[in-house]
Design an enzyme around this catalytic site. Structure first.
Site, mmCIF file in Angstrom:
data_model
loop_
_atom_site.group_PDB
_atom_site.id
_atom_site.type_symbol
_atom_site.label_atom_id
_atom_site.label_comp_id
_atom_site.label_asym_id
_atom_site.label_seq_id
_atom_site.Cartn_x
_atom_site.Cartn_y
_atom_site.Cartn_z
ATOM 1 N N LEU A 149 42.784 -36.696 17.217
ATOM 2 C CA LEU A 149 44.842 -36.205 17.526
ATOM 3 C C LEU A 149 44.760 -37.437 17.095
ATOM 4 O O LEU A 149 46.503 -37.650 16.181
ATOM 5 C CB LEU A 149 45.019 -36.020 18.933
ATOM 6 C CG LEU A 149 46.275 -36.293 18.912
ATOM 7 C CD1 LEU A 149 46.568 -34.488 20.066
ATOM 8 C CD2 LEU A 149 47.400 -37.070 19.873
ATOM 9 N N TYR A 183 48.816 -30.209 10.851
ATOM 10 C CA TYR A 183 48.656 -31.025 11.922
ATOM 11 C C TYR A 183 47.346 -30.880 13.016
ATOM 12 O O TYR A 183 46.164 -31.425 13.190
ATOM 13 C CB TYR A 183 49.631 -31.715 12.907
ATOM 14 C CG TYR A 183 49.448 -31.795 13.916
ATOM 15 C CD1 TYR A 183 49.811 -33.608 13.981
ATOM 16 C CD2 TYR A 183 48.638 -31.685 15.476
ATOM 17 C CE1 TYR A 183 49.319 -34.803 15.226
ATOM 18 C CE2 TYR A 183 49.135 -32.319 16.232
ATOM 19 C CZ TYR A 183 49.137 -33.894 16.065
ATOM 20 O OH TYR A 183 49.163 -34.529 16.900
ATOM 21 N N GLN A 231 45.410 -38.742 12.938
ATOM 22 C CA GLN A 231 46.905 -37.649 12.591
ATOM 23 C C GLN A 231 47.825 -38.389 12.156
ATOM 24 O O GLN A 231 48.672 -38.622 12.434
ATOM 25 C CB GLN A 231 46.367 -36.259 13.405
ATOM 26 C CG GLN A 231 46.903 -35.494 11.927
ATOM 27 C CD GLN A 231 46.756 -35.684 10.737
ATOM 28 O OE1 GLN A 231 45.414 -35.834 10.137
ATOM 29 N NE2 GLN A 231 47.800 -35.771 10.044
ATOM 30 N N GLU A 232 48.208 -38.358 14.189
ATOM 31 C CA GLU A 232 49.065 -38.985 14.764
ATOM 32 C C GLU A 232 49.637 -40.552 14.209
ATOM 33 O O GLU A 232 50.653 -40.558 13.358
ATOM 34 C CB GLU A 232 49.261 -38.880 15.953
ATOM 35 C CG GLU A 232 49.023 -38.029 17.126
ATOM 36 C CD GLU A 232 50.915 -37.424 16.997
ATOM 37 O OE1 GLU A 232 51.236 -38.107 16.569
ATOM 38 O OE2 GLU A 232 51.197 -36.248 17.310
ATOM 39 N N SER A 233 48.590 -41.767 13.752
ATOM 40 C CA SER A 233 49.082 -42.900 13.757
ATOM 41 C C SER A 233 48.024 -43.387 12.705
ATOM 42 O O SER A 233 49.020 -44.766 12.356
ATOM 43 C CB SER A 233 48.916 -43.942 14.812
ATOM 44 O OG SER A 233 48.311 -44.281 15.569
#
Length: 650
Positions: free
Chosen positions: A499, A609, A502-504
């Site tokens: 996660l 996402y 993918q987020e940052s």
């Protein structure tokens, strides 16, 4: 200790120091001067820019300083000076950037000889507008074959840039755009919600062919009200087209009621062609909203021309309904380019398998089974393979790494990133690696990783074709921190890392346009709520980007939505789009495969996402030598809305 595994900036600074031409500049305020020069450039202030630049003689970023200075006065710059700059920095990104600006200026001035000279060396940033000017050049030189190529601009679902708008004027003036073409573009723009651009396009119509402005405004802003008081004169094309546009807008809000209108008097008053077009729009909006009648609405559209997006949503509606023949039929009608992407290759294979055509299904799975992504993993599992991670990992040699350090483009990219100019750094980096082979890509990825610029490391390692290094594709910085909080909350560490990737991309100072911040991209409101709920002491808004605080808040929220929703796929969707939506996207009556739930998420960003997060978790699990859990098992089954989900469904 939790912070034992945290890295600081010292390592990155040391690595960058070896790349910077004049390291002493930093100690003498070089960073402040460089950032001051950048701010002056953005403000359009050449005097302040020159003042700051005086302090930066011999700086690694001199090409950027020269670019900023010339860009600000490009309108008045002598042609010879521009040519000298482009020659001097021919191998640098700033030359490409300035050449794009120069080409647009030359196009506006219609200086076609110089335009043609420079266009031959241009790589393509802001490519559409430059292409428009090139088509305009050819038309002025008597090459009417440019008209056929330029028709692509008419399907752009947005306001056209200046160069393309001028080209469109030429196309209309010379009779290459018909009234039907104008209305076709207006429909495209209404479908995309680009109402202002649609009004601009309607300006090409003659006065007696134009729609009533008030009627058009009402169709755009209050389509329901417009359709309730539908005018009588639908025989007039402009009036009929506005009615069609109103249904397009209304279908986005309420496809069911729009369908009722088409089944009633409105459908009877419209020519069959327009009615079928509108059924295609109602159908795609119904499919996005998971309406049970979406496939029936697609059937009413008949053999009308459906684009790839409409066909994709027809296939998704069929997936949710378990109608494999319809899945196959929708994919068959897609363009070859769309039909052969991994998404539809996999689902076509599944539709073949559902029809008992196992050999043909396997052939489709084999086409994508080696791809290290969501559908590559699922295809591999259908073939009985658990992993697509290569057995052999390529590690760049010290000689290859030294060569990467000596690349001035990479050095400038890392320096720009260190200074906080991430967008400029990313573009410089992308330009530098554009022609790299696999060994050079992995050396550059290793260089970025050692500098803690993980987004560039991931992006670069992802580009390799034959040689791979999954440790660079899936880095694990701050391992102790993530491991500790994953354990505290009982979360799968591989899922958490997937996660965050993918987020940052593990950039601790990352901020989104919506205000999400830090490694786990926590929204301010969410941060306050979680801090209050968990009793976090001395929480302050500005501390949300601190590593430990951010991971503590992010994992706490992830645990919260996982407990609420009971399934990691739903929790992943909730983390991106909110728990309410994640719940609403479940089927009201029947269970769904996790893969089907993920593929039919209405929001494109969230759909991509969730698929990437879940695939990432598989690769992280393998890299950490954990017990392998196949992707299909991780995706599990998503129960109906009325049934509580459980992680046991995995």
């Amino acid at each position: 200790m939790i912070l034992k595994g945290l890295r600081n900036l010292a390592g990155a600074a040391a690595l960058l120091g070896a790349c910077v031409a004049s390291p002493a500049l930093a100690a003498n305020g070089g960073d402040e001067a460089l950032l001051g020069a950048f701010d002056a450039y953005r403000a359009g202030d050449p005097i302040k820019l020159a003042k700051h630049a005086k302090k930066l003689d011999g700086h690694l970023l001199t090409p950027w300083l020269d670019y900023w200075r010339l860009s600000l006065r490009l309108e008045d710059a002598p042609r010879t000076e521009v040519r000298e700059f482009l020659s001097k920095y021919a191998d640098a990104y700033v030359a490409e950037r300035l050449r794009g600006e120069w080409l647009r200026m030359l196009g506006r001035r219609a200086e076609w000889a110089e335009f043609e000279r420079e266009a031959a060396a241009y790589g393509g940033e802001d490519e559409l507008e430059v292409r428009c000017y090139d088509w305009a050049r050819r038309l002025e030189q008597g090459d009417d074959s440019a008209f056929a190529e330029a028709n692509v601009i008419w399907a752009e679902p947005r306001e056209l840039p200046e160069g393309c708008a001028r080209l469109a004027d030429t196309m209309v003036t010379r009779g290459r755009i018909s009234i039907t073409d104008i209305w076709k573009r207006v429909r495209i723009l209404f479908e995309a919600g680009q109402i202002t651009a649609a009004k601009t396009t309607l300006g090409y119509l003659k006065k007696d062919e134009s729609p009533d402005e008030r009627a058009l405004a009402e169709a755009a802003r209050r389509p329901k009200r417009f359709l309730q008081g539908l005018p009588a004169g639908l025989e007039r094309r402009a009036t009929r087209e506005v009615a069609v546009l109103a249904v397009v807008r209304y279908a986005r809000e309420d496809p069911e009621t729009a369908a009722e209108l088409l089944l009633g008097k409105l459908g009877e008053r419209l020519p069959e062609r327009e009615a079928r077009y509108l059924w295609g729009r109602v159908a795609i909006e119904g499919a996005r909203q998971h309406h049970p009648d979406a496939l029936a609405w697609y059937a009413r559209a008949g053999d009308t021309s459906l684009d790839d997006e409409q066909l994709a949503w027809k296939a998704r509606a069929a997936l949710r309904a378990g109608e494999w023949r319809s899945v196959r039929a929708a994919i068959d009608r897609m363009s070859p380019e769309e039909r052969h992407i991994p998404t539809w290759t996999y689902w076509y294979g599944r539709s073949l398998a559902a029809a008992g055509e196992e050999a043909n299904a396997r052939a489709h799975y084999l086409r994508i089974a080696a791809a290290p992504e969501f559908y590559g993993l699922l295809a591999s599992e259908e073939l009985g393979q658990v992993s697509v991670q290569p057995r052999d990992s390529y590690s760049p040699s010290e000689e290859e790494l030294d060569a990467a350090k000596r690349d001035p483009g990479l050095a400038r990219a890392l320096e720009l990133t260190r200074l906080g100019l991430r967008n400029e750094g990313a573009r410089e980096w992308q330009f530098a690696i554009r022609f790299y082979d696999d060994p050079r890509l992995l050396a550059a990825a290793e260089l970025a990783s050692r500098a803690e610029v993980y987004d560039r490391a991931i992006h670069t390692a992802d580009r390799t074709v034959h040689l791979h290094n999954f440790a660079l594709r899936y880095p694990v910085p701050y391992r102790d921190l993530f491991g500790e909080y994953a354990k505290t909350h009982g979360l799968d560490e591989a899922w958490v890392l997937g996660l965050v990737r993918q987020e940052s991309r593990f950039i601790s100072e990352a901020r989104s346009s919506a205000g999400a911040a830090g490694l786990m991209q926590v929204m301010p409101r969410t941060a306050r709520y979680i801090a209050s709920r968990t009793g976090m002491r001395n929480y302050r808004a500005k501390s949300v980007t601190e590593l430990q605080t951010n991971v503590q808040l992010g994992t706490s929220y992830l645990k919260l939505v996982l407990d609420q929703l009971g399934h990691p796929v739903l929790a992943s969707a909730a983390y991106n789009a909110g728990p309410g939506r994640a719940k609403r996207w479940r089927d009201p009556e029947r269970s769904l495969e996790g893969a089907i739930y993920a593929e039919t998420i209405p929001f494109g960003e969230t759909r991509r996402y969730v698929k990437k997060v879940m695939a990432n978790s598989v690769f992280y699990s393998q890299l950490m030598h954990a017990e392998p859990k196949p992707l299909k098992q991780r995706l599990g089954t998503i129960p109906p809305r009325g049934v509580a989900a459980s992680q046991d469904d995995e």
